[in-house]
Design an enzyme around this catalytic site. Structure first.
Site, PDB file in Angstrom:
ATOM      1  N   GLU A  78      -1.239  -5.526   8.665  1.00  0.00           N
ATOM      2  CA  GLU A  78      -0.381  -4.963   9.716  1.00  0.00           C
ATOM      3  C   GLU A  78      -0.963  -5.226  11.101  1.00  0.00           C
ATOM      4  OE1 GLU A  78       0.291  -0.801   8.930  1.00  0.00           O
ATOM      5  OE2 GLU A  78       1.043  -1.185   6.908  1.00  0.00           O
ATOM      6  N   ASP A  82      -1.264  -6.318  -0.476  1.00  0.00           N
ATOM      7  CA  ASP A  82      -1.268  -5.641   0.829  1.00  0.00           C
ATOM      8  C   ASP A  82      -2.676  -5.134   1.140  1.00  0.00           C
ATOM      9  OD1 ASP A  82       0.002  -4.761   3.082  1.00  0.00           O
ATOM     10  OD2 ASP A  82       1.084  -3.121   2.108  1.00  0.00           O
ATOM     11  N   GLU A 132       9.518  -4.124  10.310  1.00  0.00           N
ATOM     12  CA  GLU A 132       9.907  -2.829   9.734  1.00  0.00           C
ATOM     13  C   GLU A 132      10.440  -1.887  10.801  1.00  0.00           C
ATOM     14  OE1 GLU A 132       7.102  -1.070   7.021  1.00  0.00           O
ATOM     15  OE2 GLU A 132       8.180   0.835   6.970  1.00  0.00           O
ATOM     16  N   LYS A 146      -1.119  -9.493   2.866  1.00  0.00           N
ATOM     17  CA  LYS A 146      -0.375  -9.003   4.029  1.00  0.00           C
ATOM     18  C   LYS A 146      -1.265  -8.034   4.792  1.00  0.00           C
ATOM     19  CE  LYS A 146       3.025  -5.759   3.829  1.00  0.00           C
ATOM     20  NZ  LYS A 146       2.473  -4.746   4.759  1.00  0.00           N
ATOM     21  N   ASP A 191       0.843  -1.202   0.000  1.00  0.00           N
ATOM     22  CA  ASP A 191       0.000   0.000   0.000  1.00  0.00           C
ATOM     23  C   ASP A 191       0.878   1.251   0.000  1.00  0.00           C
ATOM     24  OD1 ASP A 191       0.888  -0.081   2.613  1.00  0.00           O
ATOM     25  OD2 ASP A 191      -1.091   0.161   3.534  1.00  0.00           O
ATOM     26  N   SER A 192       2.214   1.054   0.049  1.00  0.00           N
ATOM     27  CA  SER A 192       3.150   2.161  -0.177  1.00  0.00           C
ATOM     28  C   SER A 192       2.887   2.799  -1.535  1.00  0.00           C
ATOM     29  CB  SER A 192       4.598   1.659  -0.104  1.00  0.00           C
ATOM     30  OG  SER A 192       4.768   0.526  -0.935  1.00  0.00           O
TER      31      SER A 192
HETATM   32  O1  KIV Z   1       3.510  -1.129   1.673  1.00  0.00           O
HETATM   33  C1  KIV Z   1       4.675  -1.552   1.604  1.00  0.00           C
HETATM   34  O2  KIV Z   1       5.397  -1.353   0.617  1.00  0.00           O
HETATM   35  C2  KIV Z   1       5.177  -2.320   2.730  1.00  0.00           C
HETATM   36  C3  KIV Z   1       6.643  -2.627   2.753  1.00  0.00           C
HETATM   37  C4  KIV Z   1       7.409  -1.437   3.114  1.00  0.00           C
HETATM   38  C5  KIV Z   1       6.952  -3.786   3.624  1.00  0.00           C
HETATM   39  O3  KIV Z   1       4.440  -2.654   3.602  1.00  0.00           O
END
Ligand code: KIV
Length: 275
Positions: free
Chosen positions: A115, A83, A182, A113, A44-45
């Site tokens: 969090e 994510d 992280e 993924k 989600d970056s």
């Molecule tokens: O969103 C993302 O790119 C991440 C990575 C930094 C692990 O969660």
């Protein structure tokens, strides 16, 4: 050979470091896959590096599904992890399972993924029981940036470090197949990696993790807003792109592009009849 949860489990046992990078589009995913990356995270970056938001909180399920589909189309061998964006799993176990299911059904990715530690274990357990592999994410979890008061290293006090060890054990117990660590101290990441059986994938967590992940715009010097301490530039693609853009602008202005070899022909007698 396609990377699976069994592959990464074995890699940890063999001490074979797991490589993961983020990608958000077809062409980049294809290059990474051809280079031999083990896992691609559609992070989600993308909210920050692709869409220009200040943080990841505005990213929607539709944004994530759109980009994850593109990455899956470019990937043959790497495991693709989608994510789960902010508020797609926090409110209820039901939301978590439905949205994780959308990733698998609508994009073709191989895992999701999310969090958090003990607080999201019911979600991890339910998604895993639905047959969807879950990668957890501990330490600096960017979706909690407002609770942390900024993007800061986590787990430095004894209490915070102990909580991270407990969270790592809890997410393993809930069924996570791997965990991103992280921005935590290297020695703490090493201790967690030695304590749990599932692979740890570090970002700003030192060399003691079972694998590493970076945002590709960071490691190729494409993202210039800021450079976190843990980022290494493996190539200066940002400068190469800027040079390419400048060259294009110059040649179009001069009239040297397009040249003969970039142009299509027609017989002169046909053209003459049109004048
Ligand atoms: O969103 C993302 O790119 C991440 C990575 C930094 C692990 O969660």
């Amino acid at each position: 050979m396609k990377t699976t949860v069994a592959t990464v489990r074995q890699q940890k046992k063999d001490g074979d470091k797991i490589t993961m990078l983020t990608a958000y589009d077809y062409s980049t995913a294809k290059l990474m896959d051809e280079a031999g990356i083990d896992m691609i995270l559609v992070g989600d970056s993308l909210g920050m590096v692709m869409l220009g938001y200040e943080d990841t909180l505005s990213v929607t399920m539709e944004d994530m599904l759109h980009h994850t589909r593109a990455v899956c189309r470019g990937t043959k061998n790497a495991m693709v992890v989608g994510d789960m964006p902010f508020m797609s799993y926090q409110a209820s176990v039901y939301d978590a399972v439905v949205n994780a299911g959308r990733f698998i059904k609508e994009t073709g990715c191989n895992a999701v993924k999310l969090e958090g530690g003990a607080a999201v274990c019911p979600q991890i357990k339910a998604i895993t029981e639905a047959g969807i592999p879950v990668m957890a994410h501990l330490g600096l979890t960017p979706q909690s940036v407002n609770a942390f008061g900024g993007f800061k290293v986590q787990g430095k006090s004894e209490e915070a470090a102990r909580k991270l060890v407990d969270d790592a054990k809890a997410i393993q117990e809930a069924g996570a197949f791997a965990v991103v660590l992280e921005c935590i101290p290297s020695k703490l990441a090493k201790l967690i990696s030695e304590t749990i059986q599932i692979p740890t994938i570090g970002i700003g967590a030192g060399a003691g993790c079972d694998g590493q992940v970076l945002v590709y715009q960071d490691m190729l010097a494409l993202f210039s807003d800021f450079k976190p301490k843990f980022v290494k530039h493996f190539a200066d693609v940002g400068s190469a792109m800027k040079e390419g853009f400048e060259g294009y602008i110059r040649e179009v202005k001069e009239g040297t592009f397009p040249a003969e070899e970039h142009s299509f022909k027609i017989a002169d007698d046909i053209i003459e009849k049109l004048y």
